[in-house]
Design a protein around this motif. Sequence first.
Motif, mmCIF file in Angstrom:
data_model
loop_
_atom_site.group_PDB
_atom_site.id
_atom_site.type_symbol
_atom_site.label_atom_id
_atom_site.label_comp_id
_atom_site.label_asym_id
_atom_site.label_seq_id
_atom_site.Cartn_x
_atom_site.Cartn_y
_atom_site.Cartn_z
ATOM 1 N N PHE A 139 46.327 82.867 -36.404
ATOM 2 C CA PHE A 139 47.489 84.282 -35.128
ATOM 3 C C PHE A 139 47.917 85.090 -33.592
ATOM 4 O O PHE A 139 46.133 85.065 -33.529
ATOM 5 C CB PHE A 139 47.944 86.145 -35.991
ATOM 6 C CG PHE A 139 47.996 85.903 -37.637
ATOM 7 C CD1 PHE A 139 48.874 85.716 -37.874
ATOM 8 C CD2 PHE A 139 47.043 85.819 -38.322
ATOM 9 C CE1 PHE A 139 49.498 85.970 -39.260
ATOM 10 C CE2 PHE A 139 46.844 85.403 -40.222
ATOM 11 C CZ PHE A 139 48.177 86.075 -40.465
ATOM 12 N N ASP A 140 48.753 85.702 -32.534
ATOM 13 C CA ASP A 140 48.232 86.056 -31.919
ATOM 14 C C ASP A 140 47.953 86.628 -31.715
ATOM 15 O O ASP A 140 47.812 87.935 -32.740
ATOM 16 C CB ASP A 140 49.857 86.160 -31.018
ATOM 17 C CG ASP A 140 50.989 84.958 -30.687
ATOM 18 O OD1 ASP A 140 50.245 84.258 -30.929
ATOM 19 O OD2 ASP A 140 51.787 84.991 -31.149
ATOM 20 N N ASN A 141 46.723 86.858 -30.379
ATOM 21 C CA ASN A 141 46.003 88.911 -30.505
ATOM 22 C C ASN A 141 46.004 88.729 -28.676
ATOM 23 O O ASN A 141 46.706 88.290 -28.031
ATOM 24 C CB ASN A 141 44.571 88.298 -30.983
ATOM 25 C CG ASN A 141 43.662 87.172 -30.085
ATOM 26 O OD1 ASN A 141 44.816 87.645 -28.870
ATOM 27 N ND2 ASN A 141 42.678 87.274 -29.854
ATOM 28 N N GLU A 142 45.548 90.357 -29.062
ATOM 29 C CA GLU A 142 45.562 90.580 -27.153
ATOM 30 C C GLU A 142 45.680 89.694 -26.163
ATOM 31 O O GLU A 142 45.933 89.680 -25.131
ATOM 32 C CB GLU A 142 45.030 92.321 -27.639
ATOM 33 C CG GLU A 142 44.187 92.313 -27.757
ATOM 34 C CD GLU A 142 42.991 92.718 -28.803
ATOM 35 O OE1 GLU A 142 42.042 92.532 -29.020
ATOM 36 O OE2 GLU A 142 43.993 92.058 -29.609
ATOM 37 N N TYR A 143 44.972 88.182 -26.554
ATOM 38 C CA TYR A 143 43.945 88.085 -25.710
ATOM 39 C C TYR A 143 44.659 86.437 -25.374
ATOM 40 O O TYR A 143 45.120 86.090 -24.277
ATOM 41 C CB TYR A 143 42.775 87.712 -25.349
ATOM 42 C CG TYR A 143 41.671 88.907 -25.700
ATOM 43 C CD1 TYR A 143 41.209 89.482 -24.486
ATOM 44 C CD2 TYR A 143 41.661 89.232 -26.704
ATOM 45 C CE1 TYR A 143 40.745 90.596 -24.417
ATOM 46 C CE2 TYR A 143 40.712 90.684 -26.696
ATOM 47 C CZ TYR A 143 40.368 91.070 -25.197
ATOM 48 O OH TYR A 143 39.499 92.992 -25.828
ATOM 49 N N LEU A 144 45.381 85.784 -26.478
ATOM 50 C CA LEU A 144 45.830 84.445 -26.765
ATOM 51 C C LEU A 144 46.662 84.578 -27.857
ATOM 52 O O LEU A 144 46.614 85.072 -28.453
ATOM 53 C CB LEU A 144 44.692 83.189 -26.956
ATOM 54 C CG LEU A 144 43.532 83.198 -25.966
ATOM 55 C CD1 LEU A 144 42.248 82.372 -25.940
ATOM 56 C CD2 LEU A 144 44.497 82.827 -24.394
ATOM 57 N N SER A 145 47.948 83.760 -27.543
ATOM 58 C CA SER A 145 48.676 82.940 -28.552
ATOM 59 C C SER A 145 47.627 82.680 -29.822
ATOM 60 O O SER A 145 46.885 81.461 -29.092
ATOM 61 C CB SER A 145 49.975 82.389 -28.147
ATOM 62 O OG SER A 145 49.348 81.145 -27.654
ATOM 63 N N GLY A 146 48.965 81.928 -31.169
ATOM 64 C CA GLY A 146 48.338 81.267 -32.163
ATOM 65 C C GLY A 146 47.641 80.038 -31.690
ATOM 66 O O GLY A 146 46.941 78.929 -32.211
ATOM 67 N N GLU A 147 48.996 79.072 -31.056
ATOM 68 C CA GLU A 147 48.989 78.528 -29.549
ATOM 69 C C GLU A 147 47.491 78.432 -29.361
ATOM 70 O O GLU A 147 47.286 77.188 -29.430
ATOM 71 C CB GLU A 147 49.813 77.833 -29.775
ATOM 72 C CG GLU A 147 50.171 76.440 -29.392
ATOM 73 C CD GLU A 147 51.577 76.182 -28.645
ATOM 74 O OE1 GLU A 147 51.824 74.512 -28.522
ATOM 75 O OE2 GLU A 147 52.571 76.987 -28.308
ATOM 76 N N LYS A 148 46.964 78.700 -28.845
ATOM 77 C CA LYS A 148 46.998 78.850 -27.532
ATOM 78 C C LYS A 148 45.034 78.577 -28.166
ATOM 79 O O LYS A 148 43.882 78.170 -28.361
ATOM 80 C CB LYS A 148 46.381 79.505 -26.311
ATOM 81 C CG LYS A 148 47.757 79.544 -25.499
ATOM 82 C CD LYS A 148 47.661 80.027 -24.082
ATOM 83 C CE LYS A 148 48.041 79.383 -23.845
ATOM 84 N NZ LYS A 148 48.520 80.517 -21.963
#
Length: 178
Positions: A139-148
């Motif tokens: 999942f996306d978090n406050e630092y990076l997207s799920g994709e990244k």
Amino acid sequence: MNNVVLMVVDAQNGLIKKKPYNHKNVIENIKKLIIMARANNKEVVYVRHDDGEGTELEKGTEGWQIYSELEPKSGEFIIEKKYNSAFHRTDLKEYLESKNTDTIILVGLQTEYCIDATLKSAFDNEYKVIIPKDTNTTFDNEYLSGEKLYKFYNYKIWNKRFARVISMEDTLNRFIID
């Protein structure tokens, strides 16, 4: 490779129904691997996380159940865990040793948590680990997207260090089909 298992980690309702990055493609790819493993008499091992009372992954709840499209057949081995690594305080290593396993095809959720911890524990226990492309997600978090996060772990951290990240086609051809 006769001593390969497909390990499906934390493919549970509580996570999948929240629609992590690329989830539809990941689910379809995991389904293909499960079908091919079973068709070629390769073991499918499931790992299920219990996050404790009052959580969405509480043992016995709907969220804790393995996602219906990926659920195990009767008799397939399920490891119950409470920690990120499927090896930590479980009998997974003993089970894999009893089957003379040398290679793990590792898929599931979440890339930066349970997949990463399980992969590194497998590496420390001298298993060869294969990560098929587009078979883990987060999942996306406050630092990076799920994709990244997916790309960072698969291609910067894991590949050619702790595991081999290869295409679905290569995985199906080289590690499941006899």
